[in-house]
Design a protein around this motif. Structure first.
Motif, PDB file in Angstrom:
ATOM      1  N   ALA A  22       0.800  -1.228   0.000  1.00  0.00           N
ATOM      2  CA  ALA A  22       0.000   0.000   0.000  1.00  0.00           C
ATOM      3  C   ALA A  22       0.830   1.274   0.000  1.00  0.00           C
ATOM      4  O   ALA A  22       0.398   2.293  -0.537  1.00  0.00           O
ATOM      5  N   HIS A  23       2.039   1.235   0.595  1.00  0.00           N
ATOM      6  CA  HIS A  23       2.744   2.490   0.850  1.00  0.00           C
ATOM      7  C   HIS A  23       4.185   2.594   0.344  1.00  0.00           C
ATOM      8  O   HIS A  23       4.728   3.688   0.324  1.00  0.00           O
ATOM      9  N   LEU A  24       4.800   1.501  -0.042  1.00  0.00           N
ATOM     10  CA  LEU A  24       6.229   1.565  -0.373  1.00  0.00           C
ATOM     11  C   LEU A  24       6.520   2.519  -1.525  1.00  0.00           C
ATOM     12  O   LEU A  24       7.464   3.313  -1.445  1.00  0.00           O
ATOM     13  N   ARG A  25       5.733   2.483  -2.561  1.00  0.00           N
ATOM     14  CA  ARG A  25       5.996   3.347  -3.724  1.00  0.00           C
ATOM     15  C   ARG A  25       6.020   4.824  -3.308  1.00  0.00           C
ATOM     16  O   ARG A  25       6.952   5.553  -3.634  1.00  0.00           O
ATOM     17  N   VAL A 100      -6.405   2.466  10.207  1.00  0.00           N
ATOM     18  CA  VAL A 100      -5.871   2.692   8.864  1.00  0.00           C
ATOM     19  C   VAL A 100      -6.054   1.427   8.041  1.00  0.00           C
ATOM     20  O   VAL A 100      -5.908   0.319   8.548  1.00  0.00           O
ATOM     21  N   LEU A 101      -6.388   1.620   6.781  1.00  0.00           N
ATOM     22  CA  LEU A 101      -6.557   0.506   5.856  1.00  0.00           C
ATOM     23  C   LEU A 101      -5.245   0.285   5.112  1.00  0.00           C
ATOM     24  O   LEU A 101      -4.618   1.241   4.675  1.00  0.00           O
ATOM     25  N   LEU A 102      -4.876  -0.964   4.977  1.00  0.00           N
ATOM     26  CA  LEU A 102      -3.661  -1.333   4.256  1.00  0.00           C
ATOM     27  C   LEU A 102      -4.060  -2.269   3.117  1.00  0.00           C
ATOM     28  O   LEU A 102      -3.806  -3.457   3.150  1.00  0.00           O
ATOM     29  N   GLY A 103      -4.716  -1.717   2.156  1.00  0.00           N
ATOM     30  CA  GLY A 103      -5.241  -2.533   1.075  1.00  0.00           C
ATOM     31  C   GLY A 103      -6.691  -2.888   1.335  1.00  0.00           C
ATOM     32  O   GLY A 103      -7.356  -2.285   2.173  1.00  0.00           O
TER      33      GLY A 103
END
Length: 148
Positions: A22-25, A100-103
């Motif tokens: 979800a967040h690396l990019r 928080v949503l992670l996908g």
């Protein structure tokens, strides 16, 4: 203290993997991005929340931040509403956690404790930092108010 089950360890691995997807990019574009770190769920232990029941509380280290995290000890049925708040009462005090949503399937309740891990040398140092965090939040403050 009871050890976590293999299923709970697998769930925590999925949580870290979900953060990565979800967040690396976007994290790589941050000035505080630390390429020496990866998302890792560390130092989780069981905790009985008076409202939610049995939970897992620990640290999520990412290449940009360190979170205090709480997830259900059992697999959740469906993600909670993003932004919902929950008051976590630990021996060291009360912490306001945000959902928080992670996908599409993974989510957690979190409090961002450090927003810049760019000076952490490696994953072992990040692990030590997570251990120190959990030692502080899971033990009552014996010093009390006041001080020098």
């Amino acid at each position: 203290m009871h050890a976590l089950t293999p299923e709970q360890y697998a769930r925590l691995r999925r949580l870290a993997q979900a953060w990565t997807r979800a967040h690396l990019r976007d994290a790589k574009a941050s000035l505080s991005f630390n390429p020496r770190l990866a998302a890792d769920a560390l130092c989780f232990q069981r905790y009985d929340d008076s409202v939610l029941g049995e939970q897992l509380v620990g640290a999520l280290v990412t290449p940009v931040s360190l979170w205090l995290v709480m997830v259900s000890a059992d697999e959740p049925d469906s993600p909670q509403e993003a932004g919902a708040r929950h008051q976590l009462r630990l021996p060291s005090g009360d912490y306001s956690l945000e959902t928080v949503l992670l996908g599409e399937e993974e989510w957690c309740r979190r409090l961002v404790l450090l927003e810049d891990l760019s000076d952490i040398a490696n994953r072992q140092a990040a692990s030590r930092l997570a251990q120190q965090l959990m030692q502080r939040v899971m033990v009552a403050d014996e010093g009390g108010e006041g001080g020098a």
